[in-house]
Each structure stands twice: as structure tokens, then as C-alpha cells.
Design a protein around this motif. Structure first.
Motif, short mmCIF file in Angstrom:
data_model
loop_
_atom_site.label_atom_id
_atom_site.label_comp_id
_atom_site.label_asym_id
_atom_site.label_seq_id
_atom_site.Cartn_x
_atom_site.Cartn_y
_atom_site.Cartn_z
N LYS A 156 36.30 48.59 52.45
CA LYS A 156 35.85 49.91 52.00
C LYS A 156 34.40 50.10 52.40
O LYS A 156 33.62 49.14 52.49
CB LYS A 156 35.96 50.04 50.48
N GLN A 185 42.05 35.92 56.68
CA GLN A 185 43.42 36.43 56.59
C GLN A 185 44.43 35.37 57.03
O GLN A 185 45.52 35.28 56.47
CB GLN A 185 43.55 37.70 57.43
N GLU A 227 43.96 38.41 51.22
CA GLU A 227 44.21 39.83 51.39
C GLU A 227 42.87 40.56 51.33
O GLU A 227 42.22 40.58 50.27
CB GLU A 227 45.13 40.35 50.29
N LEU A 228 42.44 41.13 52.43
CA LEU A 228 41.14 41.79 52.50
C LEU A 228 41.31 43.30 52.37
O LEU A 228 42.12 43.90 53.08
CB LEU A 228 40.43 41.45 53.82
N ASP A 229 40.53 43.89 51.49
CA ASP A 229 40.54 45.34 51.30
C ASP A 229 39.17 45.87 51.72
O ASP A 229 38.17 45.64 51.03
CB ASP A 229 40.83 45.67 49.83
N TYR A 268 40.37 42.49 41.91
CA TYR A 268 40.07 41.55 42.99
C TYR A 268 39.64 40.21 42.42
O TYR A 268 39.14 40.11 41.30
CB TYR A 268 38.96 42.11 43.90
N ARG A 327 42.87 38.04 46.65
CA ARG A 327 42.60 39.45 46.97
C ARG A 327 41.09 39.67 46.93
O ARG A 327 40.45 39.46 45.90
CB ARG A 327 43.32 40.35 45.98
N LYS A 349 34.26 45.58 60.97
CA LYS A 349 35.58 44.96 61.02
C LYS A 349 35.84 44.40 62.42
O LYS A 349 36.54 43.37 62.57
CB LYS A 349 36.66 45.98 60.67
N LEU A 393 37.71 42.14 48.00
CA LEU A 393 37.15 43.43 48.38
C LEU A 393 35.97 43.20 49.32
O LEU A 393 35.06 42.42 49.00
CB LEU A 393 36.69 44.20 47.15
#
Length: 438
Positions: A64, A55, A60-62, A81, A33, A44, A35
Motif C-alpha cells: 500500500k 514471498q 503474504e505481502l500487502d 497483519y 501476513r 515493488k 503490510l
């Protein structure tokens, strides 16, 4: 109905707790995970190839915005993370509870970090880099210029688009497949703090490069020049946290990934730059998909025995065994090397032995316990470029011979035995002669 509601709340609480405690695992050390903080969510799309490759490998990319007031790296004392990507070079201040101290604490806890800067790098990014032994050029208008190794394009330009090909020679950092095409780089250079032995240059500038403002004439020699300029560097902390610093955010962009490249002065023209391969390989390293070691089944015993004793006797013959494996990104594979050493240590190493391997992960060393008694340690301190370090220690006392364990007659004492018996014989003869002679 009330019981059902309580059960539902309980299950939801457990799920939240498990999500919060998701962290770095020795069974699966690859970060999962991550960030990603960006200045503009348009990144993006402009850097989608790099993010999609992560991915596709199960991350798992979050995403922000860097000034999002809800940013937090941990909650209730647990990290949310496993890794952090800072693609926000112009950010002057992060949102939420995130600051330089929080990022350094994140790394100190064993988490990993990628930082990409550019010509507009803020003081915040520079301070993070400085804390890790990376010194970006103090002139905030300076970029890397190279009139000898620039990338040939239709417009001559100011030679700030560099075709860099001076890679570190390390399969664990950049993979076993050689990067043939040069890497396109446009950004700022940095130097390594000589006091920090944990920093390595992965991609260096050519001898003809220098750092300066391309829009003004040089009035004094540049502070950074030649191969001393690092374009991309890595740090592996003593707790095995990994960090990548790049002076170019464009290095990870779709545009640079897909661009053809030809280095000035070279007839070789590549249909695609080496950026995608370089970025993919360095991301595999920083997120522990490669170069992560673990040691298991550490044991020792006397030669000919299998049980581990609680104490050794001086001059015992013993064997020390350990199994070492490397994470391949999906499974643990036997680690094969010829430089793993074990120390038998008390204040200083009394024995230093290179361990032999069966090429299946098992390492063995056989030696004799020194003729010194006390409390010893078996120590393995393994540090190799690009690999996580191993530090193993096991304490064991060593005793002298007991009084009933010595040989009845010690060969080295035969002269003393002979002297004793010859003295007794001589005294008997002298007494006999003295008493019975006239």
C-alpha cells in the motif's frame, strides 16, 4: 432460496472472522501476513528481489502507499497483519488510522517491524525510531561518510557509498553461514540510546566513518563518528516483538543486491555484495523464522516418583524438567544449550541450578529442597542474545516435618540423652548412699 442466501452469508461471515483473527501462533510462530508501506509503488520493482524472497518463503505481502486513506492495522479489535515493513522514509503522515501511537501499539501487541530510512528521512520515521531507542543524526542533511572504508567505483564520488563489514557475531541473528562480501550502504547513521538495553547494533560503521553533510565543510566535530555509528540495529522487546532499523533503504534494493563490491584499501573484489544474504538473514530473524523458543511439558516430582505432588517437605530430593524447542522456519527442533538455569525461589533464590540437557530438548535439574518452609516458586528466566526470552514460573508450598516424621532418636541429640540419663543415674546413686550410709 432464502435459506441458501442465509447460509451463504453465514459462511462468508465465518470466513471473514477467520481472516481477521489470523495472528501470531505458538504452533507456527513465523509471521505470515505482512503490510508493506511504500512512498512509491515503483519500489515493488526496484526492491523486487527482497520481496520475492519473502514471498518464496510463504509470506503474504500487502503493498500500500503510505498515504492510502484505507490503511488499518486492526479491525474489530483484531490485528489484520503479523508484521509491518515501512519502506517509506519520506512520509510525513501516514494515511488512514495509522500514526506513531498505532505502530507502537502494534509492536506492544507482539508484532514485528522493519523500518528503512535514508538521507531524506522524515520526522515521523525519526520519532518512531526514537521511541524504540534509536537516535538518528539530528542534522537532517547528514549522511554517513567514510574515507577509509568506502566502496571503490569508477567515479571517486564523495565516499558516501560505504562497504561495511563490521557485523555482529551472532549465528541466530545473521545465520551460521558467514557473510564474506561487504554490505553496500548509503544513508544515514544512528546511535543507540544507552538507557535502552534491548537495542543491538547488527552492522556498525568503521572507525574512520563520520556523519556529516557531504556538500559542506565541517565547522565543528561531527556528532556521530567512528564505530559508535550504527548502520543497522535491531530491537527485541520484552514481549518478544522484533524490530529492525536500517539507515539505508537502498541496502534492500536490487541494484545493491547485484552490485560488485571492492572495499577501499583491499585487493579482494567480490562479484556480488553481501546485501542479499544480509537482508535475507535479518528478515528471517525479525519474522521469527529463527531464534524463537518455546517451553513445553514443564513438570517436577520427587526423585524416584513420576507424579507431581501438591506439596513438598523440607529436605526432599526432587527433579525439575522442561522441554525447550526452537523454530527452524518449518518445524520445531530440539534446542541445545548449556546455560539454562532454574531457581527455587522465595523472596530470593534458595537454589540456583544449571540444568543438564539430553541434546533432544529435555532439560533436567535435581536438587534438595532447602530446610526452610513456605511458598516457593520454580522459576526459569532465560534470556540469550537474539532468542526469544522464556519466563516460566510454577508455585509450590514446602512444609516442615510432621511430629510423627521425626526420627525417634536424633543423632545430634545424643549428648543431651547422655546428660539426662547420667543425671538420673547420679541422683539414684546419691539417694542410695544418703539413705543407707551411716
Amino acid at each position: 432460496m432464502a435459506n441458501f442466501s442465509i447460509a451463504t452469508v453465514f459462511v462468508a461471515s465465518i470466513s471473514l472472522l477467520l481472516a481477521l483473527t489470523h495472528s501470531f501462533s505458538l504452533e507456527n510462530p513465523t509471521d505470515r501476513r505482512i503490510l508493506v508501506l511504500v512512498d512509491d509503488l515503483a519500489l515493488k520493482s526496484s526492491h523486487s528481489i527482497f520481496f520475492n524472497s519473502l514471498q518464496a518463503r510463504g509470506f503474504e505481502l500487502d503493498f500500500k502507499l503510505s498515504d492510502d486513506p484505507k490503511i488499518a492495522l486492526q479491525r474489530y479489535g483484531q490485528h489484520l497483519y503479523d508484521g509491518l515493513i515501512l519502506f517509506s522514509p519520506t512520509t510525513e503522515r501516514f494515511g488512514g488510522s495509522l500514526d506513531v501511537a498505532a505502530i507502537l501499539d502494534f509492536v506492544d501487541s507482539g508484532k514485528d517491524l522493519i523500518v528503512a530510512a535514508d538521507a531524506n528521512a522524515s520526522d515521523l520515521i525519526r520519532n518512531i525510531a526514537a521511541e524504540c531507542g534509536i537516535d538518528f543524526d539530528e542534522d537532517q542533511s547528514a549522511v554517513v561518510i567514510d574515507h577509509g572504508s568506502y566502496a571503490v567505483s569508477e567515479t571517486e564520488g564523495d565516499h558516501t557509498l560505504i562497504a561495511a563489514a563490521d557485523f555482529i557475531q551472532s549465528d541466530v541473528l545473521l545465520g551460521s553461514t558467514k557473510i564474506e562480501a561487504p554490505v553496500l550502504f548509503k544513508g544515514i547513521g544512528h546511535s543507540l540510546n544507552p538507557a535502552n538495553s534491548l537495542v543491538l547494533k547488527v552492522l556498525s560503521a568503521s572507525p574512520s566513518a563520520y556523519s556529516a553533510n557531504p556538500k559542506s565543510k565541517l565547522s565543528s566535530p561531527p556528532s556521530l563518528s567512528g564505530s559508535s555509528i550504527s548502520l543497522v540495529s535491531v530491537v527485541q522487546a520484552r514481549n518478544n516483538a522484533r524490530i529492525v532499523f536500517s539507515g539505508s533503504l537502498d541496502l534492500f534494493s536490487n541494484k545493491f543486491f547485484k552490485s560488485p563490491v571492492q572495499k577501499a584499501g583491499s585487493s579482494n573484489k567480490y562479484a556480488k555484495s553481501g546485501n542479499q544474504q544480509f537482508a535475507t538473514e535479518i528478515s528471517k530473524w525479525v519474522f521469527h523464522e529463527r531464534g524463537h523458543l518455546k517451553a513445553v511439558n514443564v513438570r517436577h516430582h520427587r526423585v524416584g516418583e513420576t507424579d507431581e505432588p501438591s506439596i513438598y517437605r523440607i529436605n526432599d530430593d526432587l527433579e525439575y524438567l522442561v522441554e525447550i524447542y526452537e523454530w527452524s522456519g518449518s518445524s520445531w527442533e530440539p534446542y541445545v544449550a548449556n546455560d539454562v538455569q532454574v531457581q527455587f525461589y522465595m523472596m530470593s533464590p534458595y537454589v540456583l541450578k544449571t540444568m543438564s540437557s539430553n541434546n533432544k530438548g529435555l532439560y533436567i535439574a535435581s536438587f534438595k529442597v532447602p530446610d526452610v518452609y513456605g511458598v516457593f516458586q520454580f522459576k526459569v528466566e532465560y534470556q540469550r542474545l537474539g532468542y526469544t526470552s522464556l519466563s516460566l514460573a510454577k508455585q509450590i508450598p514446602v512444609r516442615p516435618f510432621r511430629h510423627n516424621e521425626y526420627e525417634r532418636f536424633i543423632p545430634t541429640a545424643f549428648p543431651y540423652y547422655g546428660a539426662s540419663f547420667s543425671t538420673m543415674a547420679a541422683f539414684f546413686i546419691f539417694s542410695f548412699v544418703y539413705l543407707y550410709s551411716k
